[in-house]
Design a protein around this motif. Sequence first.
Motif, short mmCIF file in Angstrom:
data_model
loop_
_atom_site.label_atom_id
_atom_site.label_comp_id
_atom_site.label_asym_id
_atom_site.label_seq_id
_atom_site.Cartn_x
_atom_site.Cartn_y
_atom_site.Cartn_z
N ALA A 175 46.12 47.20 35.76
CA ALA A 175 45.15 46.89 34.70
C ALA A 175 44.10 45.89 35.17
CB ALA A 175 45.87 46.37 33.45
N ILE A 176 43.59 46.12 36.37
CA ILE A 176 42.61 45.20 36.96
C ILE A 176 41.20 45.61 36.51
CG2 ILE A 176 41.68 44.25 39.08
CD1 ILE A 176 44.56 43.40 38.43
N SER A 177 40.68 44.87 35.55
CA SER A 177 39.35 45.11 35.00
C SER A 177 38.32 44.29 35.78
CB SER A 177 39.31 44.69 33.54
OG SER A 177 39.50 43.29 33.42
N PRO A 178 37.04 44.57 35.60
CA PRO A 178 36.02 43.73 36.25
C PRO A 178 36.17 42.26 35.90
CG PRO A 178 35.02 45.76 35.48
CD PRO A 178 36.42 45.76 34.97
N GLU A 179 36.49 41.94 34.66
CA GLU A 179 36.66 40.54 34.28
C GLU A 179 37.83 39.91 35.02
OE1 GLU A 179 36.23 36.80 32.49
OE2 GLU A 179 34.86 38.47 32.89
N ARG A 180 38.93 40.64 35.20
CA ARG A 180 40.06 40.13 35.97
C ARG A 180 39.65 39.87 37.41
NH1 ARG A 180 43.86 38.38 32.31
NH2 ARG A 180 44.16 39.99 30.73
N ILE A 181 38.85 40.75 37.96
CA ILE A 181 38.39 40.56 39.34
C ILE A 181 37.56 39.30 39.45
CG2 ILE A 181 36.91 41.53 41.15
CD1 ILE A 181 37.76 44.31 40.17
N ARG A 182 36.68 39.07 38.49
CA ARG A 182 35.84 37.88 38.51
C ARG A 182 36.69 36.61 38.49
NH1 ARG A 182 34.01 34.08 35.42
NH2 ARG A 182 35.10 34.86 33.56
N VAL A 183 37.66 36.57 37.58
CA VAL A 183 38.49 35.37 37.43
C VAL A 183 39.41 35.17 38.63
CG1 VAL A 183 40.33 34.31 36.06
CG2 VAL A 183 38.39 35.42 34.91
N LEU A 184 40.10 36.22 39.03
CA LEU A 184 41.09 36.09 40.09
C LEU A 184 40.46 35.88 41.46
CD1 LEU A 184 43.66 38.79 38.88
CD2 LEU A 184 43.87 36.29 38.71
N SER A 185 39.32 36.50 41.71
CA SER A 185 38.66 36.28 43.00
C SER A 185 38.18 34.84 43.13
CB SER A 185 37.50 37.25 43.19
OG SER A 185 36.48 37.03 42.23
N SER A 186 37.79 34.23 42.00
CA SER A 186 37.37 32.83 42.04
C SER A 186 38.53 31.90 42.36
CB SER A 186 36.74 32.43 40.70
OG SER A 186 37.71 32.37 39.66
N LYS A 187 39.76 32.34 42.07
CA LYS A 187 40.94 31.55 42.39
C LYS A 187 41.36 31.69 43.85
CE LYS A 187 43.18 31.61 37.82
NZ LYS A 187 44.46 31.93 37.13
N GLY A 188 40.98 32.82 44.46
CA GLY A 188 41.36 33.05 45.84
C GLY A 188 42.10 34.34 46.11
N VAL A 189 42.28 35.18 45.09
CA VAL A 189 42.90 36.49 45.31
C VAL A 189 41.96 37.33 46.18
CG1 VAL A 189 43.62 38.64 44.20
CG2 VAL A 189 44.21 36.43 43.16
N THR A 190 42.53 37.98 47.19
CA THR A 190 41.73 38.73 48.16
C THR A 190 41.52 40.18 47.74
OG1 THR A 190 42.49 37.37 49.99
CG2 THR A 190 41.63 39.54 50.55
N GLY A 191 42.59 40.86 47.28
CA GLY A 191 42.52 42.30 47.09
C GLY A 191 42.87 42.76 45.70
N PHE A 192 42.22 43.87 45.30
CA PHE A 192 42.38 44.39 43.96
C PHE A 192 42.61 45.89 44.01
CE2 PHE A 192 39.79 40.62 44.01
CZ PHE A 192 40.33 39.86 42.98
N VAL A 193 43.77 46.32 43.49
CA VAL A 193 44.05 47.75 43.36
C VAL A 193 43.39 48.22 42.08
CG1 VAL A 193 45.83 49.50 43.14
CG2 VAL A 193 46.18 47.55 44.67
N LEU A 194 42.56 49.26 42.20
CA LEU A 194 41.69 49.69 41.11
C LEU A 194 42.10 51.04 40.55
CD1 LEU A 194 38.35 48.78 42.91
CD2 LEU A 194 39.64 47.35 41.30
N GLY A 195 42.36 51.06 39.25
CA GLY A 195 42.69 52.30 38.57
C GLY A 195 41.67 52.62 37.50
N THR A 196 42.16 52.91 36.30
CA THR A 196 41.28 53.34 35.22
C THR A 196 40.58 52.18 34.53
OG1 THR A 196 43.18 53.38 33.72
CG2 THR A 196 42.58 55.45 34.80
N SER A 197 41.01 50.95 34.76
CA SER A 197 40.38 49.79 34.11
C SER A 197 39.05 49.40 34.74
CB SER A 197 41.32 48.58 34.15
OG SER A 197 42.50 48.82 33.41
#
Length: 218
Positions: A175-197
């Motif tokens: 459930a990785i949405s664009p908003e989750r990517i914005r927040v988590l990447s700012s924390k230091g998460v490197t990679g995001f598995v992308l599905g329907t979100s």
Amino acid sequence: MTMLLCPSMMCADFANLEQETRELEEAGFDIFHMDIMDGDFVPNFGMGLQDFELIRKTTNRLVDVHLMIQNPGKYVDKFADLGADIIYVHVEADQQITRTLEEICRKGKKAGIAVNPGTSVETIKVLLPLVDYIMVMTVNPGFAGQKYLDFVDEKIDHLLRLADNYHYKVMVDGAISPERIRVLSSKGVTGFVLGTSALFGQDKSYLEIEKELRRLSK
């Protein structure tokens, strides 16, 4: 930090899997994510060997395999020989998890641990020196289209703090949405598995989506 965008190919159009792969590669996505399920460790069946072989043959990009199966150590050689670059396993599914991680590395592949929502950091902490990737599951594994589990954020933060002492990258899946990517990447998460979100089933081209998601980490 270079963001890694990883299409979850379980969500792709299986009737046009080769074309989907080519378009995603041309759009600039980084790692093709492949879910393998046995109907036992998780209550569903995922992609098959032929799907994996087709995608591996079609792209020169990295391909990972997420083994949501019992006794994954029995299949490391198989997927390594088929061309997986990164192999994720679950600690709950393997009584010889250290041996399995070492075998992945011996085959010249990157070793990863997939961490279920209910699995604590303490459960995997002793294994952190052995892995290149930690993939935190932000939904219960096995099905697409679930709701993001907010309580997992504390675990992500913990693993990001520990990462300073090791060499692994933190990835997230579910459930990785664009908003989750914005927040988590700012924390230091490197990679995001992308599905329907964030990727599949959107009213935009893959190229447009890729560019928009890249901007979220800036």
